[in-house]
Design a protein around this motif. Sequence first.
Motif, PDB file in Angstrom:
ATOM      1  N   TRP A   1      31.878 -14.297  42.919  1.00  0.00           N
ATOM      2  CA  TRP A   1      32.354 -12.949  43.267  1.00  0.00           C
ATOM      3  C   TRP A   1      33.668 -12.644  42.553  1.00  0.00           C
ATOM      4  CZ3 TRP A   1      36.800 -11.079  45.467  1.00  0.00           C
ATOM      5  CH2 TRP A   1      36.776  -9.722  45.821  1.00  0.00           C
TER       6      TRP A   1
ATOM      7  N   ASN B   1      33.813  -9.735  39.939  1.00  0.00           N
ATOM      8  CA  ASN B   1      34.628  -8.583  40.327  1.00  0.00           C
ATOM      9  C   ASN B   1      35.754  -8.331  39.326  1.00  0.00           C
ATOM     10  OD1 ASN B   1      33.946  -6.975  42.585  1.00  0.00           O
ATOM     11  ND2 ASN B   1      36.044  -7.220  43.344  1.00  0.00           N
TER      12      ASN B   1
ATOM     13  N   HIS C   1      31.735  -4.669  52.166  1.00  0.00           N
ATOM     14  CA  HIS C   1      33.001  -4.869  51.461  1.00  0.00           C
ATOM     15  C   HIS C   1      32.820  -5.660  50.169  1.00  0.00           C
ATOM     16  CE1 HIS C   1      35.161  -3.072  54.554  1.00  0.00           C
ATOM     17  NE2 HIS C   1      36.200  -3.871  54.635  1.00  0.00           N
ATOM     18  N   THR C   2      31.840  -6.556  50.200  1.00  0.00           N
ATOM     19  CA  THR C   2      31.728  -7.587  49.162  1.00  0.00           C
ATOM     20  C   THR C   2      30.581  -7.325  48.203  1.00  0.00           C
ATOM     21  OG1 THR C   2      32.578  -9.134  50.804  1.00  0.00           O
ATOM     22  CG2 THR C   2      31.562 -10.102  48.874  1.00  0.00           C
ATOM     23  N   ALA C   3      29.593  -6.603  48.677  1.00  0.00           N
ATOM     24  CA  ALA C   3      28.352  -6.467  47.902  1.00  0.00           C
ATOM     25  C   ALA C   3      28.518  -5.546  46.709  1.00  0.00           C
ATOM     26  CB  ALA C   3      27.247  -5.937  48.811  1.00  0.00           C
TER      27      ALA C   3
ATOM     28  N   PRO D   1      33.701  -2.621  40.858  1.00  0.00           N
ATOM     29  CA  PRO D   1      34.046  -3.803  41.661  1.00  0.00           C
ATOM     30  C   PRO D   1      33.969  -3.482  43.147  1.00  0.00           C
ATOM     31  CG  PRO D   1      36.003  -2.842  40.635  1.00  0.00           C
ATOM     32  CD  PRO D   1      34.836  -2.096  40.093  1.00  0.00           C
ATOM     33  N   SER D   2      33.778  -4.522  43.931  1.00  0.00           N
ATOM     34  CA  SER D   2      33.768  -4.307  45.377  1.00  0.00           C
ATOM     35  C   SER D   2      35.168  -4.562  45.927  1.00  0.00           C
ATOM     36  CB  SER D   2      32.728  -5.199  46.053  1.00  0.00           C
ATOM     37  OG  SER D   2      32.955  -6.541  45.723  1.00  0.00           O
ATOM     38  N   ARG D   3      35.315  -4.323  47.225  1.00  0.00           N
ATOM     39  CA  ARG D   3      36.669  -4.245  47.772  1.00  0.00           C
ATOM     40  C   ARG D   3      37.302  -5.604  48.039  1.00  0.00           C
ATOM     41  NH1 ARG D   3      35.658  -0.169  52.521  1.00  0.00           N
ATOM     42  NH2 ARG D   3      33.505  -0.432  51.854  1.00  0.00           N
ATOM     43  N   ALA D   4      36.564  -6.478  48.680  1.00  0.00           N
ATOM     44  CA  ALA D   4      37.156  -7.762  49.090  1.00  0.00           C
ATOM     45  C   ALA D   4      36.038  -8.760  49.325  1.00  0.00           C
ATOM     46  CB  ALA D   4      37.965  -7.575  50.369  1.00  0.00           C
ATOM     47  N   PHE D   5      36.426 -10.020  49.316  1.00  0.00           N
ATOM     48  CA  PHE D   5      35.402 -11.041  49.525  1.00  0.00           C
ATOM     49  C   PHE D   5      35.292 -11.412  50.988  1.00  0.00           C
ATOM     50  CE2 PHE D   5      33.881 -15.426  49.838  1.00  0.00           C
ATOM     51  CZ  PHE D   5      32.673 -15.294  49.173  1.00  0.00           C
ATOM     52  N   GLU D   6      34.083 -11.329  51.474  1.00  0.00           N
ATOM     53  CA  GLU D   6      33.758 -11.870  52.800  1.00  0.00           C
ATOM     54  C   GLU D   6      32.588 -12.831  52.601  1.00  0.00           C
ATOM     55  OE1 GLU D   6      34.897  -7.873  55.398  1.00  0.00           O
ATOM     56  OE2 GLU D   6      32.809  -8.328  54.964  1.00  0.00           O
TER      57      GLU D   6
ATOM     58  N   ARG E   1      34.274  -6.606  36.367  1.00  0.00           N
ATOM     59  CA  ARG E   1      34.001  -5.185  36.662  1.00  0.00           C
ATOM     60  C   ARG E   1      35.296  -4.382  36.727  1.00  0.00           C
ATOM     61  NH1 ARG E   1      30.452  -7.592  40.735  1.00  0.00           N
ATOM     62  NH2 ARG E   1      28.420  -7.829  39.750  1.00  0.00           N
TER      63      ARG E   1
END
Lengths: 829, 99
Positions: A452, A456, A484-486, B8-13, A459
Amino acid sequence: MNSDSITVAGQPGIAGAAATTSAIPGEGVQTANVTTSQVGAGRGQRFDVGWLFQRGTSEGCEAPGFDDGDWRHVDLPHDWSIEDLPGALPPDQLGPFDRHAAGGTATGYTVGGEGWYRKHFRIGALPPGARVDVLFGGIAVTCDIWFNGQRVGSHVHAYTPFGVELTPHLNRSGDNVIAVRVRNLGRNSRWYSGSGIYRHVTMDVTPAIRIARWGVGAWTRRIADGRAEIDIETSIEGSMRGQTLVTRLLDMGGNVAAEAKSTVDGCVKQTLIISDTHLWSLEDPHLYTLEMAIRQGTLIVDQLAQPFGVRIVTIDTANGLRINGTPVKLRGGCLHHDNGLLGACAYAGADERRIRILKARGFNAIRSAHNPSAATLRAACDRLGMLLIEESFDMWHVPKEPDDYSQFIGQDWKSALGTMVLSARNSPSVVMWSIGNEIPERSTQEGMEWCWKFANEVRRLDPTRPVTAGLNGVLGEPVSVSEHTARPGCAGKLDEASTAFLDVVGYNYRLEDIEADHERRPDRVVYGSETFPREAFEYKALADRAPYVLGEFVWAAMDYLGEAGLGATVRLPLDGMPFFIAQFPWVNAWCGDIDLIGDQKPQSYARDVIWGLSPLEVLVQRPISDRQREVVANWGWPDELPSWTWPGAEGLPMAVRLYTSGDRVDLSLNGKVVGSQALRPGDRMRTEMVVPYVRGTLEAVAYRNGAEIGRKRLETAGVPARHRMAVEASTGSCDRDALIYVGIATVDAQGTRVPDCQLRIRLTLSGPAELVGFGTANPLAVGSFKTLETETFRGRALAILRGTGRPGLIRIDARSDGVEGDVLSIPVS
Amino acid sequence: MDAPLYKPSRAFERPVVIAQPLNADTTPLAVLLAEPDARAILAREAPVVEQAVQGDALRPHLSNFSLRSLLPFGLITLDTLQRMDTQLQALRQRPGQRP
């Protein structure tokens, strides 16, 4: 690579449209013990010439006053691991190869170690505030850099470019010395990396306000009715006071196709709109020039220019990959960075030659495995129309070799991804960013988090291209990812641990899984990121019927040094184990469609038919005794040749393999029909006939629906009679960057190449050229790639010459005992 | 035609992992080796593979392979594969989420 030009404020300015290109006077000026270059203002100044080199460890080499008088002069690019080992003792040491090398088969028994480079230069009169940077295209494997005795940088990723600033320690009136210590230690790579400053080096001398390094990001946002909208973001450094950024797109004639002007800020966003757009495509890789200039009134303060192709690439499950709306199936090959006989040296001409060869064989895409490519290779892809996947890492935190990059990635990953993306993002050829190849830990919780992070970050740097990775084995357990993550639109959907954060999924050697996986994961776009050569037909058929399959990347497009014997085809006793583990003197992988010197291997002929380049190819299996069996590695191909020259096989049954897009093929020997075969779809465009060997002419004719579509003839060659040399397309330039490739074939009296001929061959070279490579495609070490003597392999050898910078007539003469030699004269200017 | 964006996505969970029963088709060798009962099956039925995966040279490359994905490389036979699959699936279901 760019054609930057600059006029530094404070030096003569340009009132008007165009800036001058700064002169680079004095390259290669000899002083008592050193080569001193004089550097003036400007971006992208060549800094390759006049380095000094010493192989081995020394103390104090970073000191400005160090006595380097006995060091060797080298011009970059340079790779010491491809040079002969000092004092090499056969049979355990042959040329650059050493049976006891730390890297073993992985690095093709080449030897790393430590080496030092120094370069002396003087800097011209510069205005206050000018900044001096040296930009290294790539150094293998790790390095430390000193300037005038001060440490100014280090680098640990062998394949990413980087810059070091020299300004604070610059001696503006005297000698400046840059010293680079390069190390290639231990077992740090799964393939041949080379050792040294193996890519080009340039110098930027820029003013106080300047466009940041790799600070321009341009992206074609919309194309409609011949009109294109291009968004551009430019980062500017330095003190800004009323300057203007003028951004232009110039056509090939230098005419302004679009222009935007903005007040300079730290980050300037602009949009160029062009009409009657000439789009970039594989068939017509049209390039505009994107020119940026910071102006202060009529003075051009800073300026750079770079090629830019206008294109939109879309990728989805319904349509696959499309360029400007036109579907394109990827006919790809994985490509390591080395240039065969030249080792890792990334000469522009050598990189372009590889792309030309592959393009001629129908390839339209390269996966730069497993590292970012050289700017020279990428530029060739842009110019010639070849798609490119840039790949950042072969490993993350779990090592594949004990001394590899995994020890650095924790601290270096942002830098590595940043330079990969920012330096290549304006290349139209780049279609995807790969964040890893066959990463062991990718499916663990920790691995998913790193996946990720990497995806990320890419991106964030460039949201215009999808993120991918090459995945072997299985994809891990099902996972569900939060909003949030996807990736957008993927929250809560079931995916796999290895794929959840990838936009496009590369399958390594997973042909059988692709359609089954599609049943479970219909939203997934996939491609064969590594495939076996034997699967070419299946991948072509799969990609044709499945829009979500983008195509394949065969391992490998071209032979490379290291991973020795990966594609070996060997003969083993019938009563023994059918396994073979290659060892010294195996030094190359022998798994490319194209061999180490650029010639087709049998799998390439088969692929020519499968990809529609040829209607018919004829290959003959090398005869084998009844006490042996042929063992073909997964990455290999049976030992078959387009040859009907098999001395000693008279009367033996020969397996003739016929690859054709026809539905029938006839075979005749010396004018008499010896067989006819119908082909059905299940035959996979291949059939075989057995013919007793008789010298003469073997001819095959292919038909479709009764009409002849192809004819091939193999003639038995006589004994070797002479060498025949031919120059590949040459620019005719004597420039130090210009390479001339001279192919040598051994032929019989009628001019037919003798396919299995192995002869010692000696060159004599005179005139304004330096021999930088001489050898063959032989996967076994036989000796040097740097001397004027080699042994032909399968009737061929290749000499590579480098210009000296002086015009004149190059004369090259090839001779062997017992055959007539050949001589060529090559004018260069 | 508009160009796509990959934002990009916001945060890692942490993703929720849905643990699967062990099997020969999809379970990575790294997971099999971490489960003592599965490892015993591997050691009994395919000792060469079990040993190979321990070695520094092959472990990084094979850890993502399932037993089935070794088939094209000739490291295991179909008979052995099917036998192991039966035994692996007979092991009790792993509870919950894999750490």
